[in-house]
Motif scaffolding. Sequence first.
Motif, mmCIF file in Angstrom:
data_model
loop_
_atom_site.group_PDB
_atom_site.id
_atom_site.type_symbol
_atom_site.label_atom_id
_atom_site.label_comp_id
_atom_site.label_asym_id
_atom_site.label_seq_id
_atom_site.Cartn_x
_atom_site.Cartn_y
_atom_site.Cartn_z
ATOM 1 N N ARG A 75 0.822 -1.215 0.000
ATOM 2 C CA ARG A 75 0.000 0.000 0.000
ATOM 3 C C ARG A 75 0.858 1.269 0.000
ATOM 4 N N ILE A 76 2.159 1.117 -0.248
ATOM 5 C CA ILE A 76 3.074 2.263 -0.293
ATOM 6 C C ILE A 76 3.614 2.400 -1.712
ATOM 7 N N ALA A 77 3.404 3.554 -2.315
ATOM 8 C CA ALA A 77 3.906 3.837 -3.659
ATOM 9 C C ALA A 77 5.186 4.651 -3.578
ATOM 10 N N VAL A 78 6.008 4.519 -4.599
ATOM 11 C CA VAL A 78 7.186 5.379 -4.769
ATOM 12 C C VAL A 78 7.100 5.974 -6.175
ATOM 13 N N ILE A 79 6.823 7.266 -6.243
ATOM 14 C CA ILE A 79 6.683 7.956 -7.525
ATOM 15 C C ILE A 79 7.647 9.137 -7.521
ATOM 16 N N LEU A 80 8.707 9.039 -8.290
ATOM 17 C CA LEU A 80 9.737 10.072 -8.285
ATOM 18 C C LEU A 80 9.868 10.729 -9.656
ATOM 19 N N GLY A 81 10.342 11.953 -9.650
ATOM 20 C CA GLY A 81 10.708 12.641 -10.869
ATOM 21 C C GLY A 81 12.218 12.658 -11.010
ATOM 22 N N ASN A 82 12.691 12.449 -12.228
ATOM 23 C CA ASN A 82 14.131 12.464 -12.503
ATOM 24 C C ASN A 82 14.317 12.824 -13.972
ATOM 25 N N GLY A 83 15.003 13.900 -14.239
ATOM 26 C CA GLY A 83 15.116 14.364 -15.606
ATOM 27 C C GLY A 83 16.096 13.590 -16.459
ATOM 28 N N GLY A 84 17.229 13.184 -15.865
ATOM 29 C CA GLY A 84 18.296 12.628 -16.693
ATOM 30 C C GLY A 84 18.708 11.206 -16.418
ATOM 31 N N GLY A 85 18.260 10.617 -15.316
ATOM 32 C CA GLY A 85 18.736 9.275 -14.980
ATOM 33 C C GLY A 85 20.141 9.326 -14.414
ATOM 34 N N GLY A 86 20.880 8.232 -14.606
ATOM 35 C CA GLY A 86 22.206 8.115 -14.021
ATOM 36 C C GLY A 86 23.272 8.820 -14.848
ATOM 37 N N LEU A 87 23.221 10.134 -14.886
ATOM 38 C CA LEU A 87 24.107 10.905 -15.757
ATOM 39 C C LEU A 87 25.574 10.785 -15.363
ATOM 40 N N MET A 88 25.849 10.751 -14.071
ATOM 41 C CA MET A 88 27.243 10.657 -13.646
ATOM 42 C C MET A 88 27.820 9.287 -13.984
ATOM 43 N N SER A 89 27.000 8.248 -13.861
ATOM 44 C CA SER A 89 27.462 6.897 -14.220
ATOM 45 C C SER A 89 27.685 6.780 -15.722
ATOM 46 N N LEU A 90 26.799 7.392 -16.510
ATOM 47 C CA LEU A 90 26.998 7.369 -17.960
ATOM 48 C C LEU A 90 28.319 8.011 -18.345
ATOM 49 N N ASP A 91 28.606 9.167 -17.752
ATOM 50 C CA ASP A 91 29.865 9.844 -18.055
ATOM 51 C C ASP A 91 31.064 8.964 -17.711
ATOM 52 N N THR A 92 30.997 8.357 -16.529
ATOM 53 C CA THR A 92 32.106 7.508 -16.077
ATOM 54 C C THR A 92 32.321 6.336 -17.021
ATOM 55 N N GLN A 93 31.237 5.713 -17.449
ATOM 56 C CA GLN A 93 31.373 4.530 -18.297
ATOM 57 C C GLN A 93 31.806 4.884 -19.717
ATOM 58 N N TYR A 94 31.365 6.019 -20.222
ATOM 59 C CA TYR A 94 31.844 6.448 -21.538
ATOM 60 C C TYR A 94 33.337 6.747 -21.499
ATOM 61 N N GLU A 95 33.782 7.327 -20.391
ATOM 62 C CA GLU A 95 35.214 7.597 -20.261
ATOM 63 C C GLU A 95 36.000 6.295 -20.201
ATOM 64 N N ARG A 96 35.503 5.311 -19.441
ATOM 65 C CA ARG A 96 36.172 4.007 -19.376
ATOM 66 C C ARG A 96 36.250 3.349 -20.758
ATOM 67 N N LEU A 97 35.140 3.440 -21.488
ATOM 68 C CA LEU A 97 35.048 2.738 -22.758
ATOM 69 C C LEU A 97 35.850 3.428 -23.865
ATOM 70 N N PHE A 98 35.676 4.734 -23.998
ATOM 71 C CA PHE A 98 36.239 5.414 -25.159
ATOM 72 C C PHE A 98 37.603 6.055 -24.894
ATOM 73 N N ALA A 99 37.847 6.516 -23.664
ATOM 74 C CA ALA A 99 39.125 7.161 -23.371
ATOM 75 C C ALA A 99 40.157 6.178 -22.840
ATOM 76 N N GLU A 100 39.681 5.188 -22.043
ATOM 77 C CA GLU A 100 40.612 4.265 -21.400
ATOM 78 C C GLU A 100 40.591 2.868 -22.015
ATOM 79 N N ASN A 101 39.657 2.649 -22.949
ATOM 80 C CA ASN A 101 39.529 1.348 -23.617
ATOM 81 C C ASN A 101 39.332 0.211 -22.617
ATOM 82 N N LYS A 102 38.516 0.477 -21.591
ATOM 83 C CA LYS A 102 38.206 -0.523 -20.585
ATOM 84 C C LYS A 102 36.762 -0.977 -20.741
ATOM 85 N N ARG A 103 36.490 -2.183 -20.253
ATOM 86 C CA ARG A 103 35.119 -2.685 -20.292
ATOM 87 C C ARG A 103 34.253 -1.897 -19.318
#
Length: 398
Positions: free
Chosen positions: A95-123
């Motif tokens: 009987r408990i709802a969780v309704i949140l607003g979030n404009g961008g999602g995990g933006l900091m994680s996306l940045d980190t993973q793109y850097e690992r993938l494209f700049a550092e050539n890491k998985r």
Amino acid sequence: MSNVVVSGIGVTCPSGLDLETYWASLTAGRPCFTPVRALPDSDIIAAEIDGSVDFSGLPISVPGACDRNAVLAVSAAGHALADAGLTLGSVAPERIAVILGNGGGGLMSLDTQYERLFAENKRPHPFSVVRAMGSSSASWVSIAYGAQGPCFVIASACASATHAIGVAAQLVRSGIVDVAITGGTEAPLSRGTLLAWNGMKIMSRTGCRPFSRDRDGLVVGEGAGILVLEREVHARARGCLPKVALAGFGSGADAGDIVAPTVDGMVRAMRAALADADLAASDIAYVNAHGTGTRANDLTEVRALREVFGAGTVPPVSSTKGTTGHALGAAGALEAVATVLAMTHSVAPPTAHLTDQDPELDIDAIPLQARSMPIRAAMSNSFAFGGLNASLILRQVS
């Protein structure tokens, strides 16, 4: 339709990690803008939580799977639930709802993973998907506090949290749930996100100054604001004294330009919220404005306020973004919390830095100093890119 009340509120943001500090910052008009850690050699400023804050004690089972936006949401939700006097097991979890607003999602994680993938050539990290997905903040709040009812995120840019609060109120009103944990969260202070905002040429280098003659843009911020909503009878039955009623919600789209706001769209949202609350415009004592400090938004919003309330009869208005910055998808939640605090303290927070108000914006914008005043009913507005408009009406509980 039973009355929906706010029984608890909580924040985790640069202006305060608790309600007392947050309210003190708002009433003092004390900004929290600093050079941003992600861009140490840039002149970009942001509203960023101090890097020494330790979030390791949160009730999250796998912290490594969380983006910062989820961590902030879990933190603010804990404060709100404690403020409401709700504990695990005191309400049936389904009987408990969780309704949140979030404009961008995990933006900091996306940045980190793109850097690992494209700049550092890491998985990429194996938790990259669950860190980045837009729904992760609501999922982690439900996991942390055992909420098993409806659980999802609403993404409508800078109106996300206000839409989430409105939808959550409708779930409570309808009896689908007894309790809703709602609000918004955003952690956008990654290198890529900030540079993208900078490319729009609307970021201030000196500070956000809503309604000011010399306003020159917004300051992006992070943070989370959470409200606990219940039907009034449910809150009182468990011995909780409601803070205010969430009386009305209105929303709509401009169906116009992707970035330029329109007066008509804002007016429709405000009037819909008033109709939902069964209140007249003259009943509203205070408006917490969207007030981004950009040239276009402030002018359009003031014109819309004059259309709704009448020229010369707009109630006192302030924008708290001059203190908190613009937390994007979380902004509406931080401002809804600010409005609840204004009503419970009978004090309207000021518009910070407003030493020279734009004469074209001829409203009472509560410059510089907080104002003691009774607030029986108030409005909180969010007007987002894409022409996505939302408005809340809060009123004192009879």
